[in-house]
Design a protein around this motif. Structure first.
Motif, PDB file in Angstrom:
ATOM      1  N   THR A  74       7.433   5.857  -4.104  1.00  0.00           N
ATOM      2  CA  THR A  74       6.947   4.823  -3.186  1.00  0.00           C
ATOM      3  C   THR A  74       7.920   4.593  -2.028  1.00  0.00           C
ATOM      4  OG1 THR A  74       7.940   3.097  -4.587  1.00  0.00           O
ATOM      5  CG2 THR A  74       5.623   3.631  -4.964  1.00  0.00           C
ATOM      6  N   GLY A  75       8.903   5.476  -1.884  1.00  0.00           N
ATOM      7  CA  GLY A  75       9.859   5.336  -0.793  1.00  0.00           C
ATOM      8  C   GLY A  75      10.805   4.168  -0.952  1.00  0.00           C
ATOM      9  N   LEU A 128       0.842  -1.191   0.000  1.00  0.00           N
ATOM     10  CA  LEU A 128       0.000   0.000   0.000  1.00  0.00           C
ATOM     11  C   LEU A 128       0.879   1.244   0.000  1.00  0.00           C
ATOM     12  CD1 LEU A 128      -2.741   1.466   0.343  1.00  0.00           C
ATOM     13  CD2 LEU A 128      -2.476   1.157   2.818  1.00  0.00           C
ATOM     14  N   ASN A 129       0.526   2.217  -0.852  1.00  0.00           N
ATOM     15  CA  ASN A 129       1.312   3.444  -0.947  1.00  0.00           C
ATOM     16  C   ASN A 129       0.551   4.676  -0.476  1.00  0.00           C
ATOM     17  OD1 ASN A 129       3.913   4.517  -1.749  1.00  0.00           O
ATOM     18  ND2 ASN A 129       2.825   5.621  -3.365  1.00  0.00           N
ATOM     19  N   GLY A 130      -0.730   4.537  -0.098  1.00  0.00           N
ATOM     20  CA  GLY A 130      -1.471   5.687   0.394  1.00  0.00           C
ATOM     21  C   GLY A 130      -2.831   5.811  -0.259  1.00  0.00           C
ATOM     22  N   ALA A 131      -3.438   6.989  -0.116  1.00  0.00           N
ATOM     23  CA  ALA A 131      -4.772   7.254  -0.650  1.00  0.00           C
ATOM     24  C   ALA A 131      -4.673   7.960  -2.001  1.00  0.00           C
ATOM     25  CB  ALA A 131      -5.571   8.097   0.337  1.00  0.00           C
ATOM     26  N   GLY A 132      -5.813   8.037  -2.706  1.00  0.00           N
ATOM     27  CA  GLY A 132      -5.869   8.746  -3.978  1.00  0.00           C
ATOM     28  C   GLY A 132      -6.156   7.790  -5.128  1.00  0.00           C
ATOM     29  N   GLU A 133      -6.314   8.297  -6.364  1.00  0.00           N
ATOM     30  CA  GLU A 133      -5.921   9.615  -6.770  1.00  0.00           C
ATOM     31  C   GLU A 133      -6.986  10.672  -6.505  1.00  0.00           C
ATOM     32  OE1 GLU A 133      -5.986  10.299 -11.213  1.00  0.00           O
ATOM     33  OE2 GLU A 133      -6.211   8.102 -11.216  1.00  0.00           O
ATOM     34  N   ASN A 134      -8.174  10.272  -6.062  1.00  0.00           N
ATOM     35  CA  ASN A 134      -9.144  11.218  -5.522  1.00  0.00           C
ATOM     36  C   ASN A 134      -9.249  11.012  -4.019  1.00  0.00           C
ATOM     37  OD1 ASN A 134      -9.771  12.339  -7.969  1.00  0.00           O
ATOM     38  ND2 ASN A 134     -11.874  11.586  -8.049  1.00  0.00           N
ATOM     39  N   LEU A 135      -9.446  12.103  -3.301  1.00  0.00           N
ATOM     40  CA  LEU A 135      -9.761  12.016  -1.874  1.00  0.00           C
ATOM     41  C   LEU A 135     -11.234  12.326  -1.651  1.00  0.00           C
ATOM     42  CD1 LEU A 135      -6.636  13.771  -0.307  1.00  0.00           C
ATOM     43  CD2 LEU A 135      -6.951  11.369  -0.937  1.00  0.00           C
ATOM     44  N   LEU A 184      -7.340  14.134   8.135  1.00  0.00           N
ATOM     45  CA  LEU A 184      -7.455  12.759   8.625  1.00  0.00           C
ATOM     46  C   LEU A 184      -6.251  11.924   8.197  1.00  0.00           C
ATOM     47  CD1 LEU A 184      -9.245  10.512   9.936  1.00  0.00           C
ATOM     48  CD2 LEU A 184     -10.222  10.156   7.650  1.00  0.00           C
ATOM     49  N   LEU A 185      -5.854  12.060   6.943  1.00  0.00           N
ATOM     50  CA  LEU A 185      -4.717  11.289   6.441  1.00  0.00           C
ATOM     51  C   LEU A 185      -3.424  11.694   7.136  1.00  0.00           C
ATOM     52  CD1 LEU A 185      -5.589  11.330   2.629  1.00  0.00           C
ATOM     53  CD2 LEU A 185      -5.806   9.392   4.192  1.00  0.00           C
ATOM     54  N   MET A 186      -3.208  12.990   7.303  1.00  0.00           N
ATOM     55  CA  MET A 186      -1.976  13.455   7.938  1.00  0.00           C
ATOM     56  C   MET A 186      -1.887  12.980   9.389  1.00  0.00           C
ATOM     57  SD  MET A 186      -0.271  15.061   5.596  1.00  0.00           S
ATOM     58  CE  MET A 186      -0.930  13.749   4.542  1.00  0.00           C
ATOM     59  N   GLY A 195       5.888  14.504   7.276  1.00  0.00           N
ATOM     60  CA  GLY A 195       6.716  13.366   6.895  1.00  0.00           C
ATOM     61  C   GLY A 195       6.068  12.401   5.930  1.00  0.00           C
ATOM     62  N   ASN A 196       4.890  12.735   5.425  1.00  0.00           N
ATOM     63  CA  ASN A 196       4.172  11.847   4.504  1.00  0.00           C
ATOM     64  C   ASN A 196       4.462  12.227   3.052  1.00  0.00           C
ATOM     65  OD1 ASN A 196       2.570  10.409   6.579  1.00  0.00           O
ATOM     66  ND2 ASN A 196       1.665  12.433   6.910  1.00  0.00           N
ATOM     67  N   ARG A 197       4.586  11.215   2.197  1.00  0.00           N
ATOM     68  CA  ARG A 197       4.776  11.472   0.769  1.00  0.00           C
ATOM     69  C   ARG A 197       3.454  11.913   0.149  1.00  0.00           C
ATOM     70  NH1 ARG A 197       7.377   6.627   1.462  1.00  0.00           N
ATOM     71  NH2 ARG A 197       5.599   5.518   0.554  1.00  0.00           N
ATOM     72  N   TRP A 198       3.523  12.931  -0.710  1.00  0.00           N
ATOM     73  CA  TRP A 198       2.318  13.363  -1.419  1.00  0.00           C
ATOM     74  C   TRP A 198       2.718  13.928  -2.775  1.00  0.00           C
ATOM     75  CZ3 TRP A 198       1.044  18.356  -3.035  1.00  0.00           C
ATOM     76  CH2 TRP A 198       1.905  19.370  -2.597  1.00  0.00           C
ATOM     77  N   LEU A 199       1.784  13.877  -3.715  1.00  0.00           N
ATOM     78  CA  LEU A 199       2.098  14.347  -5.064  1.00  0.00           C
ATOM     79  C   LEU A 199       0.833  14.748  -5.801  1.00  0.00           C
ATOM     80  CD1 LEU A 199       1.376  11.974  -7.475  1.00  0.00           C
ATOM     81  CD2 LEU A 199       3.049  10.760  -6.092  1.00  0.00           C
ATOM     82  N   PHE A 200       1.040  15.567  -6.828  1.00  0.00           N
ATOM     83  CA  PHE A 200      -0.012  15.881  -7.792  1.00  0.00           C
ATOM     84  C   PHE A 200       0.199  15.031  -9.037  1.00  0.00           C
ATOM     85  CE2 PHE A 200      -0.633  20.111  -5.674  1.00  0.00           C
ATOM     86  CZ  PHE A 200      -2.013  20.020  -5.516  1.00  0.00           C
ATOM     87  N   ASP A 201      -0.911  14.528  -9.578  1.00  0.00           N
ATOM     88  CA  ASP A 201      -0.906  13.814 -10.854  1.00  0.00           C
ATOM     89  C   ASP A 201      -1.381  14.732 -11.975  1.00  0.00           C
ATOM     90  OD1 ASP A 201      -0.152  10.977 -10.701  1.00  0.00           O
ATOM     91  OD2 ASP A 201      -1.774  10.823  -9.244  1.00  0.00           O
ATOM     92  N   HIS A 202      -0.857  14.504 -13.170  1.00  0.00           N
ATOM     93  CA  HIS A 202      -1.309  15.120 -14.425  1.00  0.00           C
ATOM     94  C   HIS A 202      -0.803  16.559 -14.561  1.00  0.00           C
ATOM     95  CE1 HIS A 202      -3.683  11.558 -14.254  1.00  0.00           C
ATOM     96  NE2 HIS A 202      -4.626  12.058 -13.472  1.00  0.00           N
TER      97      HIS A 202
END
Length: 629
Positions: free
Chosen positions: A502-503, A307-314, A345-347, A382-389
């Protein structure tokens, strides 16, 4: 396997013998400390030696598989940073792929043939991987052509995020009539009698397209596993060894993740998958996220499935649409309220995320939420996050993303939609869609991918070609040189950057001792092949964790055996997946350039001979009676 004692490689009974040795190769390692090598060894899934034939020779044991690369280019295994691999695998063997097909005539012939073998109750579906611009005819099929090709078998043809074409049998199968109302954000096109004519339009939401497709029959039981394994093998065919699954609509957790979970448990995945979780029901997003937080945690799993996290929609209200045939959608004026709750919530629970955002207008609003939480000390924590597109992201927004420790993931959606984007927003905007070089100049991690399979093709070399050339499938150059990248940078975006998202940058993305033994032996040298031939590259041999998962040409038969494709009438069983097209000849301008270079080189040779008395000082004029007046 039996091995000839070539170049000093003689089997020895050694305790630390390699499982696989690749020799006689042109290896690009991606490792700045040793970017090039001629051989490497893999043991227990990890690279143990990188060097030349002499350096790997001591690690050849009686059971070592020795691969002679025959001087071919070897690269680290590719990593698609945004691929809907889980959903794609569950449907792969049911789909007729037009990826790589060069004419609509050929596509319709394939469709007609497939309809004849498809049993009653099943559909013929063409779902993504193609654009009208790739066809010689430069147009879509018409409903009449689908009716002629398949009078009785339902046919559904999805075209990008824009439209779908259905025949009469498909309209009957889904129950669309003159009394069926248009769904929100979509249009059922109707004839003069009010009956649907077979065209569905996303206006601008693609939900009408996907909800209609969801009415088609699905695979069950073991067929889902078989389909997924064959899809992963198809990805291995192009040198892919990892992918980040971006989740997406109609991909429910945990139900739709069961197949890859079972394959991972049984050691049958041939692709490493890091996956995301995407709330499926508007208004229920926070409940879904809370439930998942109690069930799993990011990085749960292993090197094959994690598992790498939530998304691509929250939250659904914060999602813009990427249908460039329609104006930019106006999002609700207050979506930030629920969106902020989701991010908070995610943070608080240590979950990173990825976020679909096409337009800068959306990105600016999202960043304002992140900056508010950052001021409270909650973001990114400390959490990885990114924008797509991010096709229209501004420089100012990129600066804000960098300040918040974010990353980017770009896809070659403009390979397929570049012409329609240019018509709507103009060549100036298209030249910066997205501003890849500006992202890299700010030191952002920028992963590359395809966004396959419902729109783009899963072929990574098409995406790499777009990064390097700036051209669409139709050949239109929309991105100027200042917004293109060189081949080495593009490959890093498809290897090291994906690992960082993905760390896993300390174990994946380069070929170095201690890193995963993931590599591809290529059909052509990526670094020297003419630019227009990059999309035609394939892997002849793909290794993941020391396992040979794809083998072709001289290596045929070395890969792991797969179960036969099921059902037997599957389009993939008869046509395969991506359709390899003939390489195009050189453009006229390039032909003229090469001819000029040849003439100049010939004159240099003549002058060299003249200086040595082997030819006249002045060039003789060849006699041709055609030019004698």
């Amino acid at each position: 396997m039996p091995t000839m004692p070539v170049g000093g490689l003689i089997a020895r009974a050694v305790d630390d013998a390699a499982d696989v040795i690749v020799r006689n190769a042109k290896i690009y390692t991606g490792d700045s400390s040793r970017p090039h090598a001629g051989a490497l060894a893999i043991r227990d899934g990890r690279v143990t030696v990188v060097g030349d034939d002499a350096e790997v020779a001591p690690f050849m044991g009686p059971a070592t598989t020795v691969v002679d690369a025959l001087g071919r280019r070897v690269v680290p295994g590719l990593n698609d940073a945004h691929l809907h691999v889980i959903r794609g695998g569950l449907n792969y063997v049911l789909e007729l792929r037009w990826d790589g097909v060069t004419s609509l005539r050929q596509g319709l012939a394939m469709l007609r043939e497939q309809a004849a073998r498809t049993p009653k109750g099943q559909w013929v579906r063409v779902v993504g991987g193609w654009s009208a611009e790739q066809f010689a005819e430069r147009r879509l099929p018409t409903p009449a052509e689908l009716n002629a090709a398949a009078p009785d078998t339902p046919v559904f043809v999805l075209h990008l995020y824009q439209s779908a074409i259905m025949n009469r049998a498909a309209l009957q199968a889904v129950g669309y009539t003159k009394d069926t109302p248009d769904p929100k954000g979509g249009q059922i096109v109707r004839g003069r009698n009010g009956e649907p004519n077979g065209m569905l339009l996303a206006a601008p939401s693609a939900l009408i397209l996907y909800s209609t497709l969801a009415k088609a029959p699905l695979l069950e039981g073991e067929d889902k596993k078989t389909s997924t394994r064959h899809f992963l093998r198809e990805l291995n065919r192009f040198g892919l060894t990892s992918a980040i699954d971006a989740a997406g609509g109609f991909q429910n957790f945990p139900d739709n993740y069961g197949t890859v979970t079972e394959l991972a448990r049984d050691g049958q995945l041939s692709l490493r998958i890091a996956y995301h979780l995407f709330p499926q029901t508007p208004g229920q997003e926070l409940d879904d996220l809370r439930r998942w937080i109690e069930m799993v945690r990011p990085e749960d799993g292993d090197e094959w499935l994690r598992l790498n996290g939530a998304g691509e929609n929250l939250t659904w209200a914060a999602a813009d649409f990427e249908n460039f045939a329609e104006p930019r959608p106006e999002l609700s004026g207050d979506y930030e309220t629920e969106f902020e709750k989701a991010v908070r919530l995610l943070m608080e629970h240590g979950w990173g995320f990825r976020l679909h955002a096409t337009y800068d207008e959306t990105i600016r609003r999202d960043l304002a939420v992140f900056e508010k939480l950052a001021a409270e000390g909650l973001f990114p924590a400390g959490n990885r996050w990114l924008f797509d597109h991010a096709e229209t992201v501004s420089r100012d927004s990129l600066d804000r993303i960098a300040a918040l420790g974010g990353a980017m993931s770009v896809q070659n959606r403009m390979s397929f939609q570049g012409e329609v984007f240019t018509r709507r927003y103009g060549p100036g905007a298209a030249a910066e869609a997205p501003p890849v070089r500006a992202m890299l100049e700010r030191g952002l991690t920028v992963g590359a991918g395809t966004d396959a399979t419902r729109v783009s093709s899963y072929n990574p070399w098409v995406a790499l070609h777009w990064l390097i050339s700036g051209r669409t499938l139709g050949g239109l150059a929309i991105r100027p040189p200042q917004n293109r990248v060189d081949r080495e940078t593009a490959l890093a975006m498809y290897t090291r950057a994906g690992a960082a998202l993905t760390g896993e940058e300390d174990v994946k993305g380069i070929l170095r001792p201690g890193f995963f033994g993931d590599l591809a032996v290529l059909s052509d040298d990526y670094f020297t092949v003419p630019e227009q031939d990059i999309p035609h590259i394939e892997s002849l041999l793909t290794v993941v964790g020391g396992r040979i998962v794809h083998a072709a040409a001289e290596y045929e038969g070395l890969d792991e055996e797969l179960p036969p494709i099921s059902p037997t009438w599957s389009p993939v069983a008869h046509f395969g997946g991506y359709q390899t097209s003939p390489r195009t000849g050189l453009p006229g301008v390039r032909q003229a350039e090469l001819l000029g270079e040849a003439v100049a080189e010939s004159e240099q040779h003549r002058q060299w001979r003249a200086r040595r008395g082997l030819a006249p000082e002045t060039a003789s004029t060849p006699f041709d009676p055609c030019f004698v007046l």
